[in-house]
Design a protein around this motif. Structure first.
Motif, PDB file in Angstrom:
ATOM      1  N   ARG A   6      83.771   1.056 -53.776  1.00  0.00           N
ATOM      2  CA  ARG A   6      83.396   0.611 -52.430  1.00  0.00           C
ATOM      3  C   ARG A   6      82.204   0.563 -51.898  1.00  0.00           C
ATOM      4  O   ARG A   6      81.697   0.107 -51.166  1.00  0.00           O
ATOM      5  CB  ARG A   6      84.305   1.187 -51.368  1.00  0.00           C
ATOM      6  CG  ARG A   6      85.952   0.524 -51.476  1.00  0.00           C
ATOM      7  CD  ARG A   6      86.492   1.079 -50.310  1.00  0.00           C
ATOM      8  NE  ARG A   6      87.088   2.622 -50.870  1.00  0.00           N
ATOM      9  CZ  ARG A   6      87.389   3.564 -49.789  1.00  0.00           C
ATOM     10  NH1 ARG A   6      87.511   3.388 -48.804  1.00  0.00           N
ATOM     11  NH2 ARG A   6      87.789   4.693 -50.348  1.00  0.00           N
ATOM     12  N   SER A   9      79.544  -2.296 -50.108  1.00  0.00           N
ATOM     13  CA  SER A   9      79.983  -2.895 -48.810  1.00  0.00           C
ATOM     14  C   SER A   9      79.671  -2.248 -47.767  1.00  0.00           C
ATOM     15  O   SER A   9      80.100  -2.809 -46.518  1.00  0.00           O
ATOM     16  CB  SER A   9      81.543  -3.315 -49.170  1.00  0.00           C
ATOM     17  OG  SER A   9      81.806  -4.367 -50.081  1.00  0.00           O
ATOM     18  N   VAL A  50      90.071  -4.490 -53.251  1.00  0.00           N
ATOM     19  CA  VAL A  50      89.859  -3.398 -52.185  1.00  0.00           C
ATOM     20  C   VAL A  50      90.461  -2.278 -51.970  1.00  0.00           C
ATOM     21  O   VAL A  50      91.779  -2.369 -52.870  1.00  0.00           O
ATOM     22  CB  VAL A  50      90.126  -4.362 -50.694  1.00  0.00           C
ATOM     23  CG1 VAL A  50      91.589  -4.602 -50.544  1.00  0.00           C
ATOM     24  CG2 VAL A  50      89.572  -3.363 -49.710  1.00  0.00           C
ATOM     25  N   ASP A  66      85.689  -0.936 -46.263  1.00  0.00           N
ATOM     26  CA  ASP A  66      86.703  -1.835 -46.837  1.00  0.00           C
ATOM     27  C   ASP A  66      86.728  -3.302 -46.202  1.00  0.00           C
ATOM     28  O   ASP A  66      87.046  -4.240 -46.530  1.00  0.00           O
ATOM     29  CB  ASP A  66      88.066  -1.221 -46.366  1.00  0.00           C
ATOM     30  CG  ASP A  66      88.225   0.107 -47.445  1.00  0.00           C
ATOM     31  OD1 ASP A  66      87.748   0.035 -48.650  1.00  0.00           O
ATOM     32  OD2 ASP A  66      88.660   1.051 -46.646  1.00  0.00           O
ATOM     33  N   ARG A  69      84.091  -5.476 -47.409  1.00  0.00           N
ATOM     34  CA  ARG A  69      84.382  -6.062 -48.886  1.00  0.00           C
ATOM     35  C   ARG A  69      85.365  -7.250 -48.690  1.00  0.00           C
ATOM     36  O   ARG A  69      85.569  -8.094 -49.447  1.00  0.00           O
ATOM     37  CB  ARG A  69      84.976  -4.756 -49.500  1.00  0.00           C
ATOM     38  CG  ARG A  69      85.186  -4.930 -51.210  1.00  0.00           C
ATOM     39  CD  ARG A  69      85.729  -3.924 -52.034  1.00  0.00           C
ATOM     40  NE  ARG A  69      85.787  -3.960 -53.329  1.00  0.00           N
ATOM     41  CZ  ARG A  69      84.689  -3.760 -53.850  1.00  0.00           C
ATOM     42  NH1 ARG A  69      83.809  -3.173 -53.674  1.00  0.00           N
ATOM     43  NH2 ARG A  69      84.840  -3.887 -55.407  1.00  0.00           N
ATOM     44  N   TYR A  72      83.691 -10.209 -47.771  1.00  0.00           N
ATOM     45  CA  TYR A  72      82.975 -10.920 -48.818  1.00  0.00           C
ATOM     46  C   TYR A  72      83.863 -11.813 -49.783  1.00  0.00           C
ATOM     47  O   TYR A  72      83.680 -12.846 -50.147  1.00  0.00           O
ATOM     48  CB  TYR A  72      82.400 -10.032 -49.717  1.00  0.00           C
ATOM     49  CG  TYR A  72      81.644 -10.457 -50.827  1.00  0.00           C
ATOM     50  CD1 TYR A  72      80.288 -10.472 -50.800  1.00  0.00           C
ATOM     51  CD2 TYR A  72      81.905 -10.584 -52.022  1.00  0.00           C
ATOM     52  CE1 TYR A  72      79.461 -11.242 -51.549  1.00  0.00           C
ATOM     53  CE2 TYR A  72      81.321 -11.252 -53.080  1.00  0.00           C
ATOM     54  CZ  TYR A  72      80.100 -11.596 -52.885  1.00  0.00           C
ATOM     55  OH  TYR A  72      79.254 -12.255 -53.987  1.00  0.00           O
ATOM     56  N   LEU A  91      81.717  -8.283 -57.406  1.00  0.00           N
ATOM     57  CA  LEU A  91      81.728  -7.033 -56.453  1.00  0.00           C
ATOM     58  C   LEU A  91      81.387  -5.954 -57.537  1.00  0.00           C
ATOM     59  O   LEU A  91      80.659  -4.871 -57.088  1.00  0.00           O
ATOM     60  CB  LEU A  91      83.445  -6.696 -56.079  1.00  0.00           C
ATOM     61  CG  LEU A  91      83.488  -7.776 -54.874  1.00  0.00           C
ATOM     62  CD1 LEU A  91      85.127  -7.677 -54.660  1.00  0.00           C
ATOM     63  CD2 LEU A  91      82.947  -7.400 -53.868  1.00  0.00           C
ATOM     64  N   ASP A  95      78.486  -3.285 -56.958  1.00  0.00           N
ATOM     65  CA  ASP A  95      78.913  -1.965 -56.923  1.00  0.00           C
ATOM     66  C   ASP A  95      78.080  -1.101 -57.935  1.00  0.00           C
ATOM     67  O   ASP A  95      77.532   0.167 -57.626  1.00  0.00           O
ATOM     68  CB  ASP A  95      80.218  -1.556 -57.134  1.00  0.00           C
ATOM     69  CG  ASP A  95      81.090  -2.114 -56.276  1.00  0.00           C
ATOM     70  OD1 ASP A  95      80.992  -2.058 -55.001  1.00  0.00           O
ATOM     71  OD2 ASP A  95      82.370  -2.275 -56.560  1.00  0.00           O
TER      72      ASP A  95
END
Length: 245
Positions: A6, A9, A50, A66, A69, A72, A91, A95
């Motif tokens: 995560r 984000s 997520v 979260d 994310r 997005y 993602l 990350d």
């Protein structure tokens, strides 16, 4: 570990501070994504996009990271029509601190442009052109939103960046034929709801301590979420009546 995935984000502190229930997340997201549902959020979780934490009772708890994310993912689906497989690759790149595959694309570029506009001014406001572009509306629509009380400006005619959620919702409704002049009913309802909430929170604020302000903030957040849930439930109930034979 889910927390590591995560990272892109939100800040590190948020990774370990889950606050919102899935219903509250829905209320936060619906301003920008009116079609999102609890089932949709659960589906994105099942697709490993997520990773909310779970309480001892099994309830999901989402952090600010979260929610970012989810924004997005939903924006990439809506604005770029990307499949979840590609979004997952994006993602993973974020990350890992890598550039997005194939360049940032419209979603990331739009977000970066809005952030740059706010940061460039230094006081959290945006000029009309910047604000309208970030909201996805024309300057004439923006002017109508101000005229009918949906949005406000400061003495220099600049818009608070925090009002982007309102502007984006108004832009989305305009695409369905509801112009700003039709939306005054929402403003009136919101003002009445705010008045009710103010009556409940003001006694807490009278203590004038940091602890009291913290409790008032939590109370405001909870009341806002519940008010949004009630509004959505009542509206959906009324619309179901319209579809009955």
């Amino acid at each position: 570990m889910p927390g590591a995935r995560r990272h892109a984000s939100g800040n590190a502190a948020d990774e370990h501070t889950p606050r919102l229930t899935i219903g509250e997340v829905l209320s936060v997201l619906r301003d920008d994504f009116p079609d999102v549902t609890i089932s949709k959020i659960r589906y994105l979780e099942s697709e490993d996009l997520v990773h909310p934490e779970r309480t001892a009772s099994g309830y999901r708890k989402f952090s600010t990271a979260d929610v970012a994310r989810l924004r997005y993912v939903l924006a990439a689906q809506r604005d770029q029509y990307l499949p979840l497989r590609v979004i997952k690759e994006h993602l993973a790149a974020l990350d890992s601190g890598l550039p997005l595959p194939g360049g940032p694309g419209p979603v990331a570029e739009a977000a970066e442009a809005a952030q740059s506009a706010v940061a460039g001014n230094g006081d959290g406001t945006m000029g009309p052109e910047e604000f309208a572009e970030a909201a996805g509306m024309g300057l004439d629509q923006l002017a109508d939103c101000v005229q009918f009380g949906l949005l406000t400006t400061d003495a220099e005619g600049r818009h608070p960046a925090a009002d982007l959620a309102v502007a984006r919702a108004a832009a989305g409704l305009a695409r369905h034929g509801l112009e700003p002049r039709h939306l005054r009913v929402y403003r009136t309802a919101a003002e009445r709801e705010a008045g009710l909430v103010e009556q409940l929170v003001t006694p807490v604020l009278r203590a004038r301590s940091d602890d009291a302000r913290g409790r008032a903030t939590e109370k405001l957040r909870e009341l806002a979420g519940l008010s949004a849930q009630l509004h959505t439930a009542l509206l959906e109930s009324r619309l179901r009546d319209l579809l009955r034979p």
